[in-house]
Design a protein around this motif. Structure first.
Motif, PDB file in Angstrom:
ATOM      1  N   PHE A 319       0.821  -1.211   0.000  1.00  0.00           N
ATOM      2  CA  PHE A 319       0.000   0.000   0.000  1.00  0.00           C
ATOM      3  C   PHE A 319       0.857   1.264   0.000  1.00  0.00           C
ATOM      4  O   PHE A 319       0.474   2.272  -0.600  1.00  0.00           O
ATOM      5  N   GLU A 320       1.988   1.220   0.677  1.00  0.00           N
ATOM      6  CA  GLU A 320       2.819   2.425   0.755  1.00  0.00           C
ATOM      7  C   GLU A 320       3.490   2.753  -0.578  1.00  0.00           C
ATOM      8  O   GLU A 320       4.032   3.853  -0.746  1.00  0.00           O
ATOM      9  N   GLN A 321       3.450   1.806  -1.523  1.00  0.00           N
ATOM     10  CA  GLN A 321       3.971   2.068  -2.863  1.00  0.00           C
ATOM     11  C   GLN A 321       2.909   2.622  -3.814  1.00  0.00           C
ATOM     12  O   GLN A 321       3.223   3.023  -4.930  1.00  0.00           O
ATOM     13  N   VAL A 322       1.647   2.644  -3.371  1.00  0.00           N
ATOM     14  CA  VAL A 322       0.553   3.081  -4.239  1.00  0.00           C
ATOM     15  C   VAL A 322       0.479   4.603  -4.239  1.00  0.00           C
ATOM     16  O   VAL A 322       0.371   5.235  -3.182  1.00  0.00           O
ATOM     17  N   ARG A 323       0.501   5.185  -5.398  1.00  0.00           N
ATOM     18  CA  ARG A 323       0.403   6.645  -5.520  1.00  0.00           C
ATOM     19  C   ARG A 323      -1.063   7.060  -5.558  1.00  0.00           C
ATOM     20  O   ARG A 323      -1.847   6.510  -6.332  1.00  0.00           O
ATOM     21  N   ILE A 324      -1.415   8.029  -4.737  1.00  0.00           N
ATOM     22  CA  ILE A 324      -2.781   8.541  -4.666  1.00  0.00           C
ATOM     23  C   ILE A 324      -2.865   9.808  -5.507  1.00  0.00           C
ATOM     24  O   ILE A 324      -2.032  10.714  -5.349  1.00  0.00           O
ATOM     25  N   GLY A 325      -3.860   9.908  -6.393  1.00  0.00           N
ATOM     26  CA  GLY A 325      -3.945  11.145  -7.170  1.00  0.00           C
ATOM     27  C   GLY A 325      -4.978  11.122  -8.270  1.00  0.00           C
ATOM     28  O   GLY A 325      -5.921  10.325  -8.264  1.00  0.00           O
ATOM     29  N   ASP A 326      -4.794  12.030  -9.207  1.00  0.00           N
ATOM     30  CA  ASP A 326      -5.693  12.268 -10.336  1.00  0.00           C
ATOM     31  C   ASP A 326      -5.984  10.966 -11.077  1.00  0.00           C
ATOM     32  O   ASP A 326      -5.069  10.281 -11.530  1.00  0.00           O
ATOM     33  N   PRO A 327      -7.255  10.584 -11.230  1.00  0.00           N
ATOM     34  CA  PRO A 327      -7.583   9.342 -11.932  1.00  0.00           C
ATOM     35  C   PRO A 327      -7.104   9.296 -13.370  1.00  0.00           C
ATOM     36  O   PRO A 327      -6.986   8.209 -13.943  1.00  0.00           O
ATOM     37  N   PHE A 328      -6.838  10.451 -13.973  1.00  0.00           N
ATOM     38  CA  PHE A 328      -6.379  10.477 -15.355  1.00  0.00           C
ATOM     39  C   PHE A 328      -4.853  10.476 -15.468  1.00  0.00           C
ATOM     40  O   PHE A 328      -4.318  10.434 -16.576  1.00  0.00           O
ATOM     41  N   ASP A 329      -4.150  10.512 -14.348  1.00  0.00           N
ATOM     42  CA  ASP A 329      -2.691  10.446 -14.338  1.00  0.00           C
ATOM     43  C   ASP A 329      -2.284   8.979 -14.398  1.00  0.00           C
ATOM     44  O   ASP A 329      -2.625   8.198 -13.506  1.00  0.00           O
ATOM     45  N   PRO A 330      -1.543   8.555 -15.427  1.00  0.00           N
ATOM     46  CA  PRO A 330      -1.158   7.142 -15.531  1.00  0.00           C
ATOM     47  C   PRO A 330      -0.354   6.644 -14.340  1.00  0.00           C
ATOM     48  O   PRO A 330      -0.308   5.435 -14.086  1.00  0.00           O
ATOM     49  N   ALA A 331       0.265   7.556 -13.589  1.00  0.00           N
ATOM     50  CA  ALA A 331       1.068   7.149 -12.432  1.00  0.00           C
ATOM     51  C   ALA A 331       0.214   6.861 -11.198  1.00  0.00           C
ATOM     52  O   ALA A 331       0.707   6.280 -10.230  1.00  0.00           O
TER      53      ALA A 331
END
Length: 490
Positions: A319-331
């Motif tokens: 979980f700590e490797q999961v990036r949280i952010g804009d749903p349209f950001d591929p990252a």
């Protein structure tokens, strides 16, 4: 954040689709749909009041009682369903643009999933030829020369869909209802009406007869009009168990048919022969899908006591490797929750678990780096199966890890819940996984992953619902068997 002109996607968001026409809402009210990533208005749609819902019901009733739809052959109706499915394919990109802006699903998940929706309509079109619509019995016991079981459409359907996956859920209500010969009123959620409007445009485009499908967006008060109206023969509802119980009670008062797809608190059983790291990798991915806003999500992780801490550490690392952010950001690996009240509910439940003495191993709060949007960190909590956090549906990216002394206790823990929607067994022994799956009280059991497939069949035991959607059983839910006993007069 990707920008979008909504008017380029939907032609009549300020109207309701009733009796084959785009009409103004008599209520005069509108609903603002808020983008959960930006907290800005994404779309404004007409809000149906009670009188608007009644007008939609009248159109569907007229179309069923007097229109051509129920009197067509199954093959003739299949032609329309195939056209709807093909049009859904053409508009898959539109679906993928709308969905993240309504409930926060990653575009990377929405786009391929949108491309599968058309197949649901084509599948049910295919049943026009392969389903046994009429069955013959020779020499019935009580007289007559032969008997027939004929499958008739149940009538006028009220389809009520939730905000998390409306385009998929409405397909598995409407496609079987339509091929059966039913007409329908589709009630969209105020939080996610966009794909209902898109479907209405498609139905107008393919020339679906007037009144066969009517699409309205309404809140709970107007929705209850749909459930109570005696002109509605069947309700197909997907949503919370609490609302499902209320709908079931209303339907019982007038013996209306209903299919209820409700909540879950599903378990993943990690057997001793399965690698902890591999299991954690799978569970991290499924917990982040749609920000955990999936009724069948595996939110109780049951593992042997001697491997409990190892699994918790592996989940935390994942979980700590999961990036949280804009749903349209591929990252981005996880997007926002759908609405402020949903984020607040998740936060309140995690705070309550913490107050109860449960350990938050990771996550458990709103990310400090994002000052806009309804984001919440993926969260791991250690608990017992008696704790609130392990018993109540959260509908967010929160999993609890529970110790079991052995396989027998793991099965008992999995079944010790008022829900029964989904479970999974992680084991390298397929025979053992199958044997355990047969003992689990849930509508679906997956092997070595979170698995759910409405094309095969979906539904739950206990408070997770009544009936099934998807597959052939999903068609039977919209049929009434009729017995006809005949004499041979030749």
């Amino acid at each position: 954040m990707a920008t979008l002109a909504t008017t380029s996607l939907l032609s009549h968001p300020d109207r309701l689709f009733i009796d084959g026409e785009w009409v103004a809402a008599g209520s005069g009210r509108t609903i603002d749909v808020i983008n959960p990533s930006t907290e800005e208005v994404f779309l404004t749609v007409a809000e149906a009041g009670a009188a608007d819902v009644e007008r939609a019901i009248a159109a569907a009733r007229k179309a069923f009682d007097h229109g051509p739809w129920p009197r067509m052959t199954h093959a003739e109706r299949a032609h329309y369903l195939r056209a709807i499915g093909d049009a859904m394919d053409r508009r898959a990109e539109d679906i993928a643009q709308i969905w993240p802006r309504e409930m926060g699903i990653l575009y990377a998940m929405a786009r391929p999933f949108a491309g599968t929706i058309g197949e649901a309509y084509r599948y049910y079109a295919g049943l026009a030829d392969s389903f046994e619509w009429e069955e013959r019995f020779e020499a019935p016991m009580m007289g007559g020369d032969y008997a027939l079981i004929v499958n008739e459409p149940v009538g006028v359907v009220g389809a009520i869909v939730p905000w998390n996956g409306p385009v998929n859920i409405m397909a598995y209500k409407l496609a079987p209802a339509l091929i059966a010969g039913c007409t329908a009123v589709l009630k969209m959620s105020p939080e996610a009406p966009g794909t209902g409007y898109l479907l209405a445009e498609i139905c107008a485009e393919v020339g679906l007869p007037a009144g066969v499908l009517n699409v309205v967006t309404a809140d709970r008060e107007a929705s209850e009009v749909l459930v109570r109206d005696p002109r509605i023969d069947k309700i197909g509802f997907t949503g919370s168990s609490a609302v499902g119980k209320r709908i079931a009670g209303i339907c019982a008062e007038r013996l209306a048919r209903c299919t209820l797809e409700l909540g879950g608190k599903s378990a993943a059983l990690i057997l001793d022969d399965y690698d902890v790291g591999t299991a954690a990798q799978s569970l991290v991915g499924s917990a982040c899908a749609m920000t955990g806003q999936i009724c069948s999500s595996l939110t109780r992780i049951v593992v042997g006591a001697d491997r409990h801490d190892e699994l918790v550490d592996a989940l935390v690392a994942g979980f700590e490797q999961v990036r949280i952010g804009d749903p349209f950001d591929p990252a981005s690996g996880i997007g926002p929750l759908a609405m402020a009240r949903q984020r607040d509910k998740v936060d309140e439940m995690v705070r309550a678990a913490e107050a109860d003495g449960n350990r938050i191993a990771t996550g458990g709060k709103r990310p400090a780096s994002l000052n806009r949007g309804w984001f919440f960190e993926p969260t791991v909590i250690t608990a017992t199966n008696d704790d609130m956090i392990a018993r109540e549906e959260i509908f967010g990216p929160v999993v609890t890890v529970i110790k079991a002394a052995d396989e027998e206790q793991a099965i008992a823990i999995a079944n010790d819940t008022r829900f029964g929607l989904n479970n999974s067994v992680f084991s390298r022994d397929a025979d053992k996984a199958y044997a355990i799956a047969r003992r689990l009280h849930s509508g679906t059991v997956g092997h070595n992953a979170w698995r759910s497939d409405m094309s095969v069949g979906f539904g739950g035991f206990k408070e997770s619902g009544i009936g099934r959607e998807g597959g052939v059983n999903g068609l039977r839910a919209y049929l009434e068997p009729k017995t006809i006993i005949m004499d041979n007069l030749a």
